[in-house]
Scaffold this active site. Structure first.
Site, PDB file in Angstrom:
ATOM      1  CG  HIS A  92       9.160 -50.009  14.736  1.00  0.00           C
ATOM      2  ND1 HIS A  92       8.005 -49.269  15.401  1.00  0.00           N
ATOM      3  CD2 HIS A  92      10.158 -49.901  15.364  1.00  0.00           C
ATOM      4  CE1 HIS A  92       8.836 -48.780  16.561  1.00  0.00           C
ATOM      5  NE2 HIS A  92      10.183 -49.282  16.361  1.00  0.00           N
ATOM      6  CD  GLU A  93      13.707 -50.861  13.703  1.00  0.00           C
ATOM      7  OE1 GLU A  93      14.306 -49.736  13.901  1.00  0.00           O
ATOM      8  OE2 GLU A  93      13.324 -51.460  14.627  1.00  0.00           O
ATOM      9  CG  HIS A  96      13.149 -45.630  14.745  1.00  0.00           C
ATOM     10  ND1 HIS A  96      12.288 -44.930  15.796  1.00  0.00           N
ATOM     11  CD2 HIS A  96      12.809 -46.489  14.983  1.00  0.00           C
ATOM     12  CE1 HIS A  96      11.990 -45.383  16.575  1.00  0.00           C
ATOM     13  NE2 HIS A  96      12.161 -46.758  16.242  1.00  0.00           N
ATOM     14  CG  HIS A 100      17.684 -38.925  11.556  1.00  0.00           C
ATOM     15  ND1 HIS A 100      18.880 -39.657  10.858  1.00  0.00           N
ATOM     16  CD2 HIS A 100      18.217 -37.786  12.075  1.00  0.00           C
ATOM     17  CE1 HIS A 100      19.872 -38.946  11.250  1.00  0.00           C
ATOM     18  NE2 HIS A 100      19.722 -37.902  11.917  1.00  0.00           N
TER      19      HIS A 100
END
Length: 226
Positions: A92-93, A96, A100
């Protein structure tokens, strides 16, 4: 009515938080061959991202992606553990980080709102408190209005966060499946863990909206009395 609403939201928030912790512990017992760190590093490589580091941070469920330092920050229980919960959180991280790298619109908007929200968070509680006192004693709504405007920016931020988090979970789940990190059993477990985490953001956004409506109701009520 608002008191009832706040109690309901508080109970739902507590329930979602308890559910998230329960699911995290439950799926921490389901083994996967890679640790959270290894999952994150592999997902970054598979997406052609070479300028993001994976680091360990203290705390429980303190995992986050920092676009300023370009780091995936994983809590110790995720960084070193080889299980479904750790893999889901790490992926999940990394979702991100992929957002980006692709200049994902909602993430760019959220990043642009961060300085405004940080400023609002420093002052809004004081302005709301003083504003309610001034409103009750003098009927002057200016201070409370400023506080409500600042609070509204945090509510907008909470709702902008929703698509960012949901998309990161979608990217995580897609990669976990395509990279053969999961099978039929672990797919359902990882999907459930990510879905439980998403609920916390939904409840936070609704709670912020309910609080904002309460302050707006105070302002509207004061004007009607005038």
């Amino acid at each position: 009515m608002y008191l009832t609403l706040f109690i309901i939201i508080a109970l739902v928030s507590w329930g979602v938080s308890a559910l998230l912790n329960h699911r995290f512990k439950k799926y921490s017992q389901v083994y996967l061959p890679l640790t959270g760190r290894e999952v994150a590093e592999k997902m970054l490589r598979d997406n052609g991202i070479t300028d993001v580091r994976v680091v360990s941070v203290q705390g429980h469920l303190t995992d986050h992606y920092d676009p300023r330092s370009k780091t995936i920050n994983l809590s110790e229980s995720v960084y070193n553990s080889a299980n479904v919960s750790a893999a889901a959180v790490a992926a999940h991280e990394c979702g991100h980080a992929v957002q980006h790298a692709l200049a994902y619109g909602p993430l760019k908007l959220r990043s642009q709102l961060v300085p405004i929200v940080n400023f609002a968070s420093q002052w809004m509680q004081w302005l709301l408190l003083v504003g309610m006192i001034v409103l009750s004693r003098t009927g002057n709504p200016v201070t409370l209005t400023i506080g409500v405007i600042l609070f509204a920016t945090t509510t907008v931020f909470a709702f902008v966060t929703l698509p960012v988090e949901i998309d990161a979970s979608r990217r995580a789940m897609t990669w976990l499946d395509n990279a053969c990190m999961t099978d039929r059993v672990t797919h359902d477990a990882a999907s459930d863990a990510l879905r439980s985490a998403a609920y916390t953001y939904v409840v936070a956004a609704l709670s912020s909206l309910a609080t904002l409506l309460y302050y707006v109701w105070l302002l509207v009520g004061s004007r009607n009395r005038d």
